[in-house]
Design a protein around this motif. Structure first.
Motif, short mmCIF file in Angstrom:
data_model
loop_
_atom_site.label_atom_id
_atom_site.label_comp_id
_atom_site.label_asym_id
_atom_site.label_seq_id
_atom_site.Cartn_x
_atom_site.Cartn_y
_atom_site.Cartn_z
N MET A 66 0.83 -1.20 0.00
CA MET A 66 0.00 0.00 0.00
C MET A 66 0.87 1.26 0.00
O MET A 66 0.60 2.22 -0.72
CB MET A 66 -0.95 -0.01 1.20
CG MET A 66 -2.01 -1.08 1.12
SD MET A 66 -2.98 -1.14 2.65
CE MET A 66 -4.08 -2.51 2.30
N LYS A 67 1.93 1.23 0.79
CA LYS A 67 2.86 2.36 0.85
C LYS A 67 3.54 2.56 -0.51
O LYS A 67 3.68 3.68 -0.99
CB LYS A 67 3.90 2.13 1.94
CG LYS A 67 4.84 3.30 2.14
CD LYS A 67 5.78 3.06 3.30
CE LYS A 67 6.67 4.24 3.55
NZ LYS A 67 7.55 4.01 4.72
N LYS A 68 3.92 1.45 -1.15
CA LYS A 68 4.56 1.51 -2.47
C LYS A 68 3.65 2.20 -3.48
O LYS A 68 4.11 2.90 -4.37
CB LYS A 68 4.92 0.10 -2.92
CG LYS A 68 5.61 0.02 -4.27
CD LYS A 68 6.14 -1.36 -4.57
CE LYS A 68 5.04 -2.36 -4.73
NZ LYS A 68 5.52 -3.70 -5.11
N TYR A 69 2.34 2.01 -3.34
CA TYR A 69 1.38 2.62 -4.25
C TYR A 69 0.87 3.97 -3.77
O TYR A 69 -0.11 4.49 -4.29
CB TYR A 69 0.22 1.66 -4.54
CG TYR A 69 0.68 0.49 -5.37
CD1 TYR A 69 0.98 0.65 -6.72
CD2 TYR A 69 0.86 -0.77 -4.81
CE1 TYR A 69 1.45 -0.41 -7.49
CE2 TYR A 69 1.33 -1.83 -5.57
CZ TYR A 69 1.61 -1.64 -6.90
OH TYR A 69 2.08 -2.70 -7.65
N GLY A 70 1.54 4.52 -2.77
CA GLY A 70 1.27 5.89 -2.36
C GLY A 70 0.44 6.10 -1.13
O GLY A 70 0.13 7.25 -0.79
N ALA A 71 0.04 5.04 -0.43
CA ALA A 71 -0.77 5.23 0.78
C ALA A 71 -0.04 6.14 1.76
O ALA A 71 1.16 5.99 2.00
CB ALA A 71 -1.08 3.90 1.44
N GLU A 72 -0.79 7.08 2.31
CA GLU A 72 -0.26 7.99 3.32
C GLU A 72 -0.73 7.58 4.71
O GLU A 72 -0.21 8.07 5.71
CB GLU A 72 -0.73 9.41 3.02
CG GLU A 72 -0.33 9.91 1.65
CD GLU A 72 -1.19 11.06 1.18
OE1 GLU A 72 -1.37 12.03 1.94
OE2 GLU A 72 -1.71 10.97 0.05
N GLU A 73 -1.74 6.73 4.74
CA GLU A 73 -2.35 6.31 6.00
C GLU A 73 -3.03 4.97 5.75
O GLU A 73 -3.53 4.72 4.66
CB GLU A 73 -3.40 7.36 6.38
CG GLU A 73 -3.85 7.37 7.78
CD GLU A 73 -4.61 8.66 8.11
OE1 GLU A 73 -4.36 9.19 9.19
OE2 GLU A 73 -5.44 9.11 7.31
N VAL A 74 -3.03 4.12 6.78
CA VAL A 74 -3.71 2.83 6.68
C VAL A 74 -4.84 2.81 7.71
O VAL A 74 -4.66 3.24 8.85
CB VAL A 74 -2.75 1.64 6.94
CG1 VAL A 74 -3.50 0.33 7.05
CG2 VAL A 74 -1.70 1.56 5.83
N TYR A 75 -5.98 2.32 7.26
CA TYR A 75 -7.14 2.18 8.14
C TYR A 75 -7.38 0.71 8.41
O TYR A 75 -7.45 -0.09 7.48
CB TYR A 75 -8.39 2.78 7.49
CG TYR A 75 -8.38 4.28 7.49
CD1 TYR A 75 -9.03 5.00 8.49
CD2 TYR A 75 -7.68 4.99 6.52
CE1 TYR A 75 -9.00 6.38 8.51
CE2 TYR A 75 -7.64 6.38 6.53
CZ TYR A 75 -8.30 7.07 7.54
OH TYR A 75 -8.26 8.43 7.57
#
Length: 158
Positions: A66-75
């Protein structure tokens, strides 16, 4: 300037067949945990995945992807708190993602449906498991709780 917000959502594996309708509705309508974002600020979900089952089989790669695809936050989705009992690994999942992956984590997505609030209050498991630290953003609005309650005859009606 309007910023695009990119988020990842991890759901409890007990709900692995979930369609995500309530989570996505809460993003669109800016309810629950997403009420903090202005309606004109676009939100992109860059990842939707189950935790992989207890104790969190997919935690080692899903948030990193998710981070690799740009996530700034995880829910960690509201289903982490909706099941009986609540997920016993919430704190572990949160700490792993924050400390190893390096992304902030919020617990809860859509408003908790009224029928769940009533059941957990009656059972007492939220109090027993100290879930109150995560519940405030998703249980604070009674109208939203009714709107997301699928036992309500007006569910999904405008």
């Amino acid at each position: 300037m309007i910023q695009l917000v990119k988020v990842g959502i991890i759901i409890c594996d007990r709900n692995r067949t979930c369609t995500g309708n309530k989570c996505f509705k809460s993003i669109i309508e800016r309810d629950g945990a997403f009420a903090k974002y202005p309606k004109d600020e676009p939100i992109e979900v860059v990842g939707w995945m189950t935790c992989g089952g207890c104790p969190g089989e997919r935690l080692e790669y899903a948030p990193a992807d998710m981070k690799k695809y740009g996530a700034e936050e995880v829910y960690l989705a509201s289903c982490y708190l909706a099941g009986y009992p609540i997920c016993p690994y919430i704190e572990d999942h949160k700490k792993y993602i924050e400390n190893v992956v390096g992304l902030p984590v919020k617990v809860g997505t859509h408003p908790m449906p009224a029928n769940y609030i009533k059941a957990h209050t009656k059972i007492g498991d939220w109090a027993r498991d100290a879930a109150d630290k995560w519940l405030e953003p998703i249980t604070g609005d009674a109208a939203d709780a009714d709107k997301y309650d699928s036992t309500n005859p007006n569910f999904l009606k405008k």
